[in-house]
Design a protein around this motif. Structure first.
Motif, PDB file in Angstrom:
ATOM      1  N   ALA A  66       0.835  -1.209   0.000  1.00 48.62           N
ATOM      2  CA  ALA A  66       0.000   0.000   0.000  1.00 48.62           C
ATOM      3  C   ALA A  66       0.867   1.257   0.000  1.00 48.62           C
ATOM      4  O   ALA A  66       0.559   2.230  -0.688  1.00 48.62           O
ATOM      5  CB  ALA A  66      -0.933  -0.005   1.209  1.00 48.62           C
ATOM      6  N   LYS A  67       1.959   1.212   0.766  1.00 48.11           N
ATOM      7  CA  LYS A  67       2.849   2.381   0.844  1.00 48.11           C
ATOM      8  C   LYS A  67       3.423   2.710  -0.536  1.00 48.11           C
ATOM      9  O   LYS A  67       3.725   3.853  -0.831  1.00 48.11           O
ATOM     10  CB  LYS A  67       3.974   2.093   1.847  1.00 48.11           C
ATOM     11  N   CYS A  68       3.545   1.685  -1.373  1.00 46.48           N
ATOM     12  CA  CYS A  68       4.081   1.896  -2.729  1.00 46.48           C
ATOM     13  C   CYS A  68       2.961   2.010  -3.770  1.00 46.48           C
ATOM     14  O   CYS A  68       3.175   1.718  -4.949  1.00 46.48           O
ATOM     15  CB  CYS A  68       5.055   0.785  -3.079  1.00 46.48           C
ATOM     16  N   GLY A  69       1.761   2.370  -3.343  1.00 48.15           N
ATOM     17  CA  GLY A  69       0.705   2.705  -4.299  1.00 48.15           C
ATOM     18  C   GLY A  69      -0.274   1.607  -4.652  1.00 48.15           C
ATOM     19  O   GLY A  69      -1.205   1.829  -5.425  1.00 48.15           O
ATOM     20  N   LYS A  70      -0.087   0.397  -4.091  1.00 52.00           N
ATOM     21  CA  LYS A  70      -1.034  -0.685  -4.388  1.00 52.00           C
ATOM     22  C   LYS A  70      -2.288  -0.531  -3.528  1.00 52.00           C
ATOM     23  O   LYS A  70      -2.290   0.197  -2.532  1.00 52.00           O
ATOM     24  CB  LYS A  70      -0.372  -2.042  -4.136  1.00 52.00           C
ATOM     25  N   THR A  98      -1.870   3.272   6.097  1.00 55.22           N
ATOM     26  CA  THR A  98      -1.698   2.671   4.768  1.00 55.22           C
ATOM     27  C   THR A  98      -3.060   2.165   4.285  1.00 55.22           C
ATOM     28  O   THR A  98      -3.893   1.746   5.087  1.00 55.22           O
ATOM     29  CB  THR A  98      -0.700   1.503   4.817  1.00 55.22           C
ATOM     30  N   ASN A  99      -3.242   2.202   2.984  1.00 55.37           N
ATOM     31  CA  ASN A  99      -4.532   1.831   2.383  1.00 55.37           C
ATOM     32  C   ASN A  99      -4.667   0.307   2.309  1.00 55.37           C
ATOM     33  O   ASN A  99      -4.643  -0.280   1.227  1.00 55.37           O
ATOM     34  CB  ASN A  99      -4.626   2.469   0.984  1.00 55.37           C
ATOM     35  N   ASP A 154     -11.818   4.607  -1.585  1.00 57.96           N
ATOM     36  CA  ASP A 154     -11.118   5.387  -0.554  1.00 57.96           C
ATOM     37  C   ASP A 154      -9.699   4.873  -0.317  1.00 57.96           C
ATOM     38  O   ASP A 154      -9.292   3.870  -0.905  1.00 57.96           O
ATOM     39  CB  ASP A 154     -11.935   5.481   0.740  1.00 57.96           C
ATOM     40  N   GLU A 155      -8.961   5.570   0.527  1.00 58.33           N
ATOM     41  CA  GLU A 155      -7.540   5.256   0.692  1.00 58.33           C
ATOM     42  C   GLU A 155      -7.134   5.050   2.143  1.00 58.33           C
ATOM     43  O   GLU A 155      -5.992   5.300   2.526  1.00 58.33           O
ATOM     44  CB  GLU A 155      -6.686   6.369   0.060  1.00 58.33           C
ATOM     45  N   SER A 156      -8.100   4.630   2.971  1.00 58.54           N
ATOM     46  CA  SER A 156      -7.805   4.441   4.392  1.00 58.54           C
ATOM     47  C   SER A 156      -7.984   2.974   4.762  1.00 58.54           C
ATOM     48  O   SER A 156      -8.712   2.249   4.097  1.00 58.54           O
ATOM     49  CB  SER A 156      -8.761   5.275   5.233  1.00 58.54           C
ATOM     50  N   PRO A 157      -7.327   2.573   5.860  1.00 58.91           N
ATOM     51  CA  PRO A 157      -7.466   1.176   6.267  1.00 58.91           C
ATOM     52  C   PRO A 157      -8.869   0.851   6.779  1.00 58.91           C
ATOM     53  O   PRO A 157      -9.581   1.731   7.263  1.00 58.91           O
ATOM     54  CB  PRO A 157      -6.438   1.031   7.395  1.00 58.91           C
ATOM     55  N   ALA A 158      -9.255  -0.405   6.634  1.00 56.61           N
ATOM     56  CA  ALA A 158     -10.548  -0.861   7.133  1.00 56.61           C
ATOM     57  C   ALA A 158     -10.499  -2.364   7.380  1.00 56.61           C
ATOM     58  O   ALA A 158      -9.684  -3.070   6.780  1.00 56.61           O
ATOM     59  CB  ALA A 158     -11.657  -0.547   6.131  1.00 56.61           C
ATOM     60  N   TYR A 159     -11.356  -2.811   8.285  1.00 60.21           N
ATOM     61  CA  TYR A 159     -11.535  -4.245   8.549  1.00 60.21           C
ATOM     62  C   TYR A 159     -12.954  -4.605   8.154  1.00 60.21           C
ATOM     63  O   TYR A 159     -13.906  -3.934   8.568  1.00 60.21           O
ATOM     64  CB  TYR A 159     -11.306  -4.543  10.035  1.00 60.21           C
TER      65      TYR A 159
END
Lengths: 309, 274
Positions: A66-70, A98-99, A154-159
């Motif tokens: 995610a940090k590298c855009g994935k 991270t996303n 979106d670009e935020s973490p989720a469970y």
């Protein structure tokens, strides 16, 4: 009776996006079969990462991707990903922002007779307590599709917790009202409010139908967004009712019931009853048998409402 | 060309100033890891304040996050933020310069602090670089005590599974951790053999020799098909006999007398190599 599981729908949506966006990546921990993600792995080998039975590695790698855009979706049984890799969820996903989307498959007591090691009755509490971690439990296949479509934007973490078994439809093709982070009203009534999430929404809706035949009218609120909880929607639905009942496939501590009680207690104090799994290893059985045993089926929910009004 | 040997001692003095002002910090590991950090930021890596958002930049994770003071000193020297600001704000109320890496600061990619996280994260970064066919590389620095974390070995396995030759890990092998020697606490003597058994290319060098570190990073770049581990054999507290090889200096804050002596010793080292 619907035969399509929510996890199959998740795979379908992720595949549709992966075809046009090579940054959509799926990770599994020897769990592609249980996650219904084998078709994704087959169609997109370059966008699929197998990490073996190593849940800490699963979530750490997802964060690095995610940090590298994935746009990584890491799928592993809810019992493991919500506890074995809890610290990676906290530090590498939420704290580092991270996303990463964590998919807890076979959530709750989906694995029935496999025992407490395979049950995730603590995942809502655990994940909700992490700042910057969102928690979603979609109720049926139609809502699962809407939710994944929204998460892909979106670009935020989720469970996201998904169950193992196909669940009866709450909504219908072309008729699934959905607004991200807003609870969905399944039916409206004036005596009681039933707030449910995930696979407890359908029995809650059935309970409301049953109560109607007995002269009791109840609102059913589908709180698929346990965090951020839709407090405004909840308070609006709770206006004027005598009783609020929460229903969840989770421990009685720190889950939907606790959060709903906090909001009601602070803003519109009235009786709130929390229906949940016990604070103990659950009885051996299929998830349906387990739900019925603890009063988490339509009859049990209706009984609780009826006896407490 | 910049004298990196002298720079390593100058930055050690910046670290000591930070720790004195903030009254906190992991001084022993900061001192042992300094040549690794200087070699990475002034020799091996393609990273600067100007390209910090370029998708083709090299990625870095400080897995032994408690040695963040060494990272702050190096990032300040690279121009990410002024060293005066770090010394003034480090560990103070409301500061962004906290005791572990925090990616709200420019130049820091990932938050860390809890050990054993960095290698899996770096595997993900290196994998993403491979997926996108980028020329960039990923670097991660771990402590030797950290190797007792099981997640390190999960990451070690996946790095070779995916043949990540763009990944280079460093173990700061200073042989001490908070409770004593690594061998007493949890033995790590066969770290080279362990990583080789996991399929890694392994180099073992004097980690306080900047030339040796530069050469190791250069060599790692030439190895194809597998990741490289550099075992940087270092001295904890390197730079002054006051703190060298003393487990008690893991996070000791120097007294005024110790501070005077340490600064004298560091200045003497710096002059010696100028």
């Amino acid at each position: 009776m619907n035969k399509i599981t929510n996890r199959q729908i998740a795979c379908e949506v992720l595949s549709e996006h992966a075809r046009v966006d090579r940054d959509v990546v799926v990770l599994c921990s020897d769990s592609r079969g249980s996650a219904s993600l084998a078709p994704f792995a087959k169609e997109f080998p370059a966008q699929f990462v197998e990490v073996g039975i190593a849940e800490q590695d699963l979530v750490g790698i997802a964060a690095g991707l995610a940090k590298c855009g994935k746009k990584p979706y890491a799928a592993s049984p809810a019992s493991f990903v919500s506890t074995r890799s809890y610290e990676q969820a906290k530090v590498d996903c939420a704290y580092s922002n991270t996303n990463v989307k964590l998919i807890g498959i076979s959530g709750g007591v989906s694995y029935g007779a496999l025992g407490m090691s395979h049950h995730s009755a603590q995942d809502i509490a655990a994940m909700s307590a992490i700042p910057n971690m969102r928690v979603y439990l979609p109720s049926d296949r139609f809502q699962t599709r809407c939710l994944f479509e929204a998460l892909l934007k979106d670009e935020s973490p989720a469970y996201i917790r998904l169950g193992r078994n196909a669940v009866e439809d709450v909504y219908a093709e072309g008729n699934c009202p959905f607004e991200m982070d807003k609870a969905t009203t399944v039916c409206e009534g004036s005596d009681a409010l039933i707030v449910a999430c995930g696979e407890m929404v359908k029995p809650a809706a059935d309970a409301a139908a049953l109560l109607k035949t007995q002269g009791i009218s109840a609102t059913v609120l589908d709180m698929y967004c346990v965090k951020p909880l839709d407090a405004a929607g909840l308070l609006n639905a709770a206006k004027g009712v005598k009783l609020v009942v929460t229903v969840e496939e989770h421990s009685p501590f720190g889950g939907l019931g606790s959060m709903v009680s906090q909001v009601i207690g602070a803003n519109d104090p009235k009786k709130v009853l929390n229906l949940a799994l016990p604070d103990a290893p659950v009885i051996t059985g299929t998830s349906k048998e387990v739900f019925a045993h603890y009063g988490l089926d339509a009859e049990g929910i209706a009984k609780t409402v009826r006896e407490n009004l | 060309m910049q004298n990196l040997k002298a720079l390593s001692y100058k930055l050690r003095r910046d670290v000591v100033e930070m720790i004195m002002a903030g009254k906190a910090g992991h001084i022993g590991g900061d001192m042992s890891v300094m040549e690794t950090m200087v070699s990475l930021y002034f020799h091996a890596m393609n990273i600067s304040p100007e390209n910090r958002n370029d998708p083709n930049r090299d990625m870095f994770v400080l897995s032994k996050g408690h040695c963040v003071e060494a990272l702050y000193a190096v990032l300040a020297e690279k121009g990410f933020f002024p060293i005066e600001q770090v010394i003034k704000e480090y560990s103070q109320f409301g500061s962004k310069f906290i005791g572990h890496p925090n990616n709200k600061l420019p130049g820091i990619e990932m938050n860390s602090g809890s050990l054993g996280h960095g290698l899996p994260v770096a595997v993900g970064m290196a994998l993403a670089q491979k997926m996108d066919g980028r020329p960039s590389r990923t670097y991660v620095v771990m402590g030797d005590g950290e190797l007792a974390e099981g997640s390190v070995w999960e990451g070690a396995m996946s790095a070779t599974q995916y043949a990540l030759d763009n990944l280079c890990a460093v173990v700061d092998r200073n042989r001490l951790q908070i409770s004593g020697t690594t061998e007493e606490v949890m033995h790590q003597d066969s770290v080279e053999a362990r990583f080789k058994a996991f399929g890694w290319n392994v180099l073992s060098v004097d980690g306080n020799d900047i030339d040796a570190m530069n050469a190791a990073f250069d060599e790692a770049r030439t190895v194809k098909g597998k990741p490289t581990l550099i075992v940087a054999n270092t001295v904890k507290g390197k730079g002054s006999p006051v703190m060298e090889n003393k487990a008690g200096w893991h996070h000791h804050v120097p007294t005024a007398e110790e501070y005077e002596q340490i600064m004298k010793d560091l200045e003497a080292h710096e002059k010696e190599v100028l």
